[in-house]
Design a protein around this motif. Structure first.
Motif, PDB file in Angstrom:
ATOM      1  N   TRP A 119      48.590  21.798  26.882  1.00 18.37           N
ATOM      2  CA  TRP A 119      47.622  21.603  27.959  1.00 18.37           C
ATOM      3  C   TRP A 119      48.124  22.207  29.263  1.00 18.37           C
ATOM      4  CZ3 TRP A 119      42.924  20.252  26.511  1.00 18.37           C
ATOM      5  CH2 TRP A 119      42.760  19.599  25.300  1.00 18.37           C
ATOM      6  N   ASP A 120      49.428  22.141  29.505  1.00 17.06           N
ATOM      7  CA  ASP A 120      49.991  22.804  30.692  1.00 17.06           C
ATOM      8  C   ASP A 120      49.681  24.297  30.675  1.00 17.06           C
ATOM      9  OD1 ASP A 120      51.079  20.642  32.004  1.00 17.06           O
ATOM     10  OD2 ASP A 120      53.124  20.977  31.296  1.00 17.06           O
ATOM     11  N   ALA A 121      50.018  24.950  29.558  1.00 20.51           N
ATOM     12  CA  ALA A 121      49.800  26.390  29.460  1.00 20.51           C
ATOM     13  C   ALA A 121      48.323  26.736  29.563  1.00 20.51           C
ATOM     14  CB  ALA A 121      50.380  26.908  28.145  1.00 20.51           C
ATOM     15  N   LEU A 122      47.463  25.884  29.022  1.00 22.09           N
ATOM     16  CA  LEU A 122      46.020  26.115  29.120  1.00 22.09           C
ATOM     17  C   LEU A 122      45.562  26.060  30.567  1.00 22.09           C
ATOM     18  CD1 LEU A 122      43.255  26.462  27.693  1.00 22.09           C
ATOM     19  CD2 LEU A 122      43.117  23.964  27.634  1.00 22.09           C
ATOM     20  N   GLU A 123      46.048  25.072  31.328  1.00 20.87           N
ATOM     21  CA  GLU A 123      45.666  24.960  32.736  1.00 20.87           C
ATOM     22  C   GLU A 123      46.074  26.209  33.515  1.00 20.87           C
ATOM     23  OE1 GLU A 123      43.889  22.668  34.383  1.00 20.87           O
ATOM     24  OE2 GLU A 123      43.497  21.822  32.405  1.00 20.87           O
ATOM     25  N   VAL A 124      47.291  26.669  33.286  1.00 23.06           N
ATOM     26  CA  VAL A 124      47.785  27.858  33.987  1.00 23.06           C
ATOM     27  C   VAL A 124      46.962  29.080  33.588  1.00 23.06           C
ATOM     28  CG1 VAL A 124      49.755  29.424  34.181  1.00 23.06           C
ATOM     29  CG2 VAL A 124      50.111  26.951  34.279  1.00 23.06           C
ATOM     30  N   LEU A 125      46.729  29.239  32.302  1.00 28.86           N
ATOM     31  CA  LEU A 125      45.947  30.377  31.821  1.00 28.86           C
ATOM     32  C   LEU A 125      44.546  30.360  32.420  1.00 28.86           C
ATOM     33  CD1 LEU A 125      45.451  32.803  29.924  1.00 28.86           C
ATOM     34  CD2 LEU A 125      44.896  31.144  28.122  1.00 28.86           C
ATOM     35  N   CYS A 126      43.905  29.209  32.433  1.00 26.03           N
ATOM     36  CA  CYS A 126      42.536  29.139  32.946  1.00 26.03           C
ATOM     37  C   CYS A 126      42.464  29.553  34.413  1.00 26.03           C
ATOM     38  CB  CYS A 126      41.976  27.729  32.762  1.00 26.03           C
ATOM     39  SG  CYS A 126      41.527  27.315  31.062  1.00 26.03           S
ATOM     40  N   GLU A 127      43.413  29.085  35.227  1.00 31.03           N
ATOM     41  CA  GLU A 127      43.393  29.499  36.630  1.00 31.03           C
ATOM     42  C   GLU A 127      43.626  30.998  36.764  1.00 31.03           C
ATOM     43  OE1 GLU A 127      45.448  28.799  41.009  1.00 31.03           O
ATOM     44  OE2 GLU A 127      46.258  27.734  39.276  1.00 31.03           O
ATOM     45  N   ASN A 128      44.555  31.531  35.979  1.00 28.78           N
ATOM     46  CA  ASN A 128      44.812  32.965  36.030  1.00 28.78           C
ATOM     47  C   ASN A 128      43.582  33.766  35.613  1.00 28.78           C
ATOM     48  OD1 ASN A 128      47.388  32.376  36.845  1.00 28.78           O
ATOM     49  ND2 ASN A 128      48.369  32.909  34.894  1.00 28.78           N
ATOM     50  N   VAL A 129      42.877  33.274  34.606  1.00 32.10           N
ATOM     51  CA  VAL A 129      41.665  33.961  34.150  1.00 32.10           C
ATOM     52  C   VAL A 129      40.605  33.943  35.238  1.00 32.10           C
ATOM     53  CG1 VAL A 129      39.731  33.802  32.528  1.00 32.10           C
ATOM     54  CG2 VAL A 129      42.078  33.623  31.693  1.00 32.10           C
ATOM     55  N   ARG A 130      40.448  32.809  35.907  1.00 28.91           N
ATOM     56  CA  ARG A 130      39.448  32.742  36.982  1.00 28.91           C
ATOM     57  C   ARG A 130      39.787  33.721  38.108  1.00 28.91           C
ATOM     58  NH1 ARG A 130      40.520  26.931  36.462  1.00 28.91           N
ATOM     59  NH2 ARG A 130      39.081  26.084  34.900  1.00 28.91           N
ATOM     60  N   ILE A 131      41.065  33.834  38.433  1.00 28.35           N
ATOM     61  CA  ILE A 131      41.484  34.799  39.459  1.00 28.35           C
ATOM     62  C   ILE A 131      41.123  36.217  39.021  1.00 28.35           C
ATOM     63  CG2 ILE A 131      43.492  35.837  40.599  1.00 28.35           C
ATOM     64  CD1 ILE A 131      44.810  33.033  40.453  1.00 28.35           C
ATOM     65  N   ALA A 132      41.396  36.526  37.763  1.00 27.59           N
ATOM     66  CA  ALA A 132      41.087  37.865  37.251  1.00 27.59           C
ATOM     67  C   ALA A 132      39.588  38.116  37.242  1.00 27.59           C
ATOM     68  CB  ALA A 132      41.668  38.026  35.848  1.00 27.59           C
ATOM     69  N   GLN A 133      38.820  37.146  36.805  1.00 27.88           N
ATOM     70  CA  GLN A 133      37.371  37.311  36.760  1.00 27.88           C
ATOM     71  C   GLN A 133      36.805  37.602  38.147  1.00 27.88           C
ATOM     72  OE1 GLN A 133      36.680  33.505  34.852  1.00 27.88           O
ATOM     73  NE2 GLN A 133      35.826  34.492  33.028  1.00 27.88           N
ATOM     74  N   ASP A 134      37.332  36.944  39.161  1.00 27.99           N
ATOM     75  CA  ASP A 134      36.845  37.150  40.522  1.00 27.99           C
ATOM     76  C   ASP A 134      37.181  38.545  41.044  1.00 27.99           C
ATOM     77  OD1 ASP A 134      35.825  34.597  40.576  1.00 27.99           O
ATOM     78  OD2 ASP A 134      37.498  33.737  41.683  1.00 27.99           O
ATOM     79  N   ALA A 135      38.246  39.151  40.499  1.00 23.45           N
ATOM     80  CA  ALA A 135      38.703  40.452  41.002  1.00 23.45           C
ATOM     81  C   ALA A 135      38.098  41.638  40.249  1.00 23.45           C
ATOM     82  CB  ALA A 135      40.229  40.524  40.923  1.00 23.45           C
ATOM     83  N   LEU A 136      37.460  41.381  39.122  1.00 25.78           N
ATOM     84  CA  LEU A 136      36.962  42.467  38.279  1.00 25.78           C
ATOM     85  C   LEU A 136      35.458  42.669  38.455  1.00 25.78           C
ATOM     86  CD1 LEU A 136      38.992  41.628  35.048  1.00 25.78           C
ATOM     87  CD2 LEU A 136      39.379  43.563  36.598  1.00 25.78           C
ATOM     88  N   PRO A 137      35.001  43.922  38.399  1.00 28.30           N
ATOM     89  CA  PRO A 137      33.577  44.198  38.624  1.00 28.30           C
ATOM     90  C   PRO A 137      32.710  43.986  37.380  1.00 28.30           C
ATOM     91  CG  PRO A 137      34.742  46.259  38.290  1.00 28.30           C
ATOM     92  CD  PRO A 137      35.792  45.174  38.252  1.00 28.30           C
ATOM     93  N   VAL A 138      33.335  43.745  36.242  1.00 28.93           N
ATOM     94  CA  VAL A 138      32.617  43.568  34.977  1.00 28.93           C
ATOM     95  C   VAL A 138      33.207  42.374  34.241  1.00 28.93           C
ATOM     96  CG1 VAL A 138      31.970  45.999  34.710  1.00 28.93           C
ATOM     97  CG2 VAL A 138      34.192  45.201  33.858  1.00 28.93           C
ATOM     98  N   PRO A 139      32.522  41.880  33.208  1.00 25.33           N
ATOM     99  CA  PRO A 139      33.066  40.737  32.457  1.00 25.33           C
ATOM    100  C   PRO A 139      34.429  41.046  31.842  1.00 25.33           C
ATOM    101  CG  PRO A 139      30.744  41.039  31.951  1.00 25.33           C
ATOM    102  CD  PRO A 139      31.161  42.233  32.763  1.00 25.33           C
ATOM    103  N   LEU A 140      35.196  39.966  31.634  1.00 23.58           N
ATOM    104  CA  LEU A 140      36.527  40.037  31.033  1.00 23.58           C
ATOM    105  C   LEU A 140      36.482  39.392  29.654  1.00 23.58           C
ATOM    106  CD1 LEU A 140      39.693  40.401  31.245  1.00 23.58           C
ATOM    107  CD2 LEU A 140      39.710  38.112  32.282  1.00 23.58           C
ATOM    108  N   ALA A 141      37.125  40.025  28.683  1.00 24.36           N
ATOM    109  CA  ALA A 141      37.311  39.427  27.359  1.00 24.36           C
ATOM    110  C   ALA A 141      38.803  39.400  27.059  1.00 24.36           C
ATOM    111  CB  ALA A 141      36.561  40.217  26.287  1.00 24.36           C
ATOM    112  N   LEU A 142      39.247  38.348  26.413  1.00 27.34           N
ATOM    113  CA  LEU A 142      40.671  38.167  26.144  1.00 27.34           C
ATOM    114  C   LEU A 142      40.941  38.147  24.649  1.00 27.34           C
ATOM    115  CD1 LEU A 142      41.701  35.491  28.781  1.00 27.34           C
ATOM    116  CD2 LEU A 142      41.944  37.962  28.903  1.00 27.34           C
ATOM    117  N   GLU A 143      42.070  38.774  24.272  1.00 30.84           N
ATOM    118  CA  GLU A 143      42.437  38.944  22.865  1.00 30.84           C
ATOM    119  C   GLU A 143      43.523  37.963  22.436  1.00 30.84           C
ATOM    120  OE1 GLU A 143      44.354  42.373  19.912  1.00 30.84           O
ATOM    121  OE2 GLU A 143      43.779  42.885  21.966  1.00 30.84           O
ATOM    122  N   ASN A 144      43.321  37.389  21.258  1.00 28.58           N
ATOM    123  CA  ASN A 144      44.389  36.633  20.600  1.00 28.58           C
ATOM    124  C   ASN A 144      45.466  37.605  20.142  1.00 28.58           C
ATOM    125  OD1 ASN A 144      42.280  37.580  18.692  1.00 28.58           O
ATOM    126  ND2 ASN A 144      43.661  36.781  17.133  1.00 28.58           N
TER     127      ASN A 144
END
Length: 474
Positions: A119-144
């Motif tokens: 859950w710790d790693a998920l919280e950190v990842l989610c915030e990082n993803v939101r930061i990236a989404q705000d900075a990108l002009p198009v949708p973001l997709a993430l790979e396993n």
């Protein structure tokens, strides 16, 4: 811009197969490694493909969104600029970490490393993803990603982790079925279970690639033909949902164009055969988010008591009490001391990376044999990359290049990128009085001096090196 509903069948564009890709029939789109592009100087081949109406998607490998640090604004701006220059409908990256600050300074993995499913790693990842989404002009997709090692103490399965990520951020998914196969062989994880748990309707597209098994370990090489088990996982996924796009990846040992065409045909045939058995009912993203992708079932002891199988039959216990309550609504994360979570993630990742690339002790709970395999794989990858960007080095050293580089890399972490690594490797050899052949040593000296802009290490430096080696510090 931003519509990925009908990408179709694609292939990874690489300079080595640029001509072949342009000539392949039925290629609807291509994916290009974002870090290999210069925004103002796009390759002519990509420009010609775009003129023909072929979609180009930039695929990032260096953001490290799963890392403890927040995303670097410069890297995000660079990825955004490339998406704009290519007219891309989306950009993609990985659920991974690639760097960490260790006791001896910043460490680079030179590879994608798995995020611990906590859950710790998920919280950190989610915030990082939101930061990236705000900075990108198009949708973001993430790979396993594929992994050779398993983290101890994981609290979520891969499918649960991805489902929570989608529910909390709305990010799209790039599902690599070859990576699901890799994790099945290396970590005992069931691909069908992962597909059943993740929100398949959030998939932006799918990766298919080949690899090879050595001594019971599957290596995701992208340099071998796609095996039947990977196509079988693709068929399973396609039976659950129609993927908007499917892409063949190949990064090395490139075959002739007819072999690439045959692999694309195998992918098309797999999709065609699995379509008639596709289930009609899939969960909606909204419904998943409304109740939490994992929900109370994950927190219940009965759901997690069994644990997850790790390497060599080991069992990693999943702690039910560690799971917080599910989010009350889509995108609403539980309250958590974020900086404390980041600190815990940083400590864990720095310890693992230090063991992999800096010779530090293996953290408690990891399979030591697998850590050694991963460490050597990282060193071997560095050797390959340095050989490509500095081909003079293997020419000077001949058959001894690989052994010499591995000996160097296992004791010297990657810092400052691969070009710096090539210079450091050459300097390391010269300080040690290598290579033994005087002609080869003169050639290496000349190469190093031309690029470093200074004189090569002389007798004094070699004497210091000899003393340090004798003291066990060389």
């Amino acid at each position: 811009m931003g519509d990925t509903r009908e990408l179709g069948i694609g292939i990874g564009w690489r300079p080595e197969i640029a001509d072949a890709v342009e000539g392949l029939p039925g290629v609807d789109w291509v994916e290009v490694v974002a870090e290999n592009l210069c925004t103002g100087h796009l390759p002519d081949s990509l420009l010609r493909l775009r003129e023909r109406g072929v979609t180009v998607v930039p695929h990032g490998v260096s953001l490290g969104l799963g890392g403890a640090d927040r995303p670097d604004p410069g890297r995000l701006a660079d990825l955004a600029a490339k998406a704009t220059a290519l007219g891309a409908p989306l950009v993609t990256e990985h659920i991974a970490f690639v760097r960490a600050a260790g006791p001896a300074g910043a460490l680079e993995a030179g590879h994608l490393l798995p995020v611990q499913r906590t859950w710790d790693a998920l919280e950190v990842l989610c915030e990082n993803v939101r930061i990236a989404q705000d900075a990108l002009p198009v949708p973001l997709a993430l790979e396993n990603i594929a992994a050779l090692v398993s983290w101890p103490g994981e609290e979520l399965t891969e499918g649960q982790f991805l489902a929570e990520l989608v529910a909390r951020t709305g990010v799209r998914l790039l599902i690599d079925v070859a990576n699901l196969h890799t994790n099945h062989v290396n970590r005992g994880e069931d691909p069908a279970k992962a597909l059943a748990e993740l929100p398949v309707e959030a998939i932006a597209y799918v990766h298919v690639a080949g690899g090879v098994e050595r001594d019971g370990v599957w290596h995701d090489t992208h340099a071998h033909p796609v095996p039947r088990p990977v196509l079988d996982i693709l068929a399973d996924l396609s039976s659950r949902v129609a993927p908007p796009g499917v892409l063949l990846e190949r990064d090395d040992d490139f075959p002739p164009a007819p072999a690439l065409a045959a692999e694309l045909t195998a992918i098309r045939d797999t999709l065609t055969r699995s379509a008639p058995v596709r289930r009609g009912a899939v969960r909606s993203v909204g419904a998943v988010g409304a109740v939490g992708a994992v929900g109370a079932a994950v927190a219940a002891p009965v759901a997690v008591a069994a644990g997850a199988a790790g390497p060599a039959g080991a069992t990693t216990a999943v702690r039910a009490e560690a799971a917080p309550a599910a989010p009350a609504a889509a995108g609403r994360a539980p309250v958590r001391a974020d900086e404390e979570a980041r600190q815990r993630v940083w400590v864990a990742q720095a310890a693992l990376l230090s063991a992999l690339v800096a010779g530090a002790p293996v953290p408690e709970g990891f399979d030591r044999a697998r850590i050694r395999v991963q460490s050597r794989a990282l060193a071997a990858k560095r050797a390959g990359v340095v050989a490509r960007i500095a081909p003079e080095l293997p020419r000077v050293l001949g058959a001894g290049y690989r052994a010499a580089f591995l000996a160097y890399a296992l004791a010297r972490p990657l810092r400052g990128g691969y070009r710096r690594d090539a210079l450091d490797f050459a300097e390391h050899l010269l300080v040690a009085g290598e290579p033994a052949d005087p002609v080869a040593r003169r050639r290496l000296t000349r190469w190093w001096e031309e690029r470093a802009g200074e004189r090569a290490p002389g007798p004094v430096a070699r004497l210091v090196h000899a003393v340090r080696s004798a003291l066990g510090r060389g």
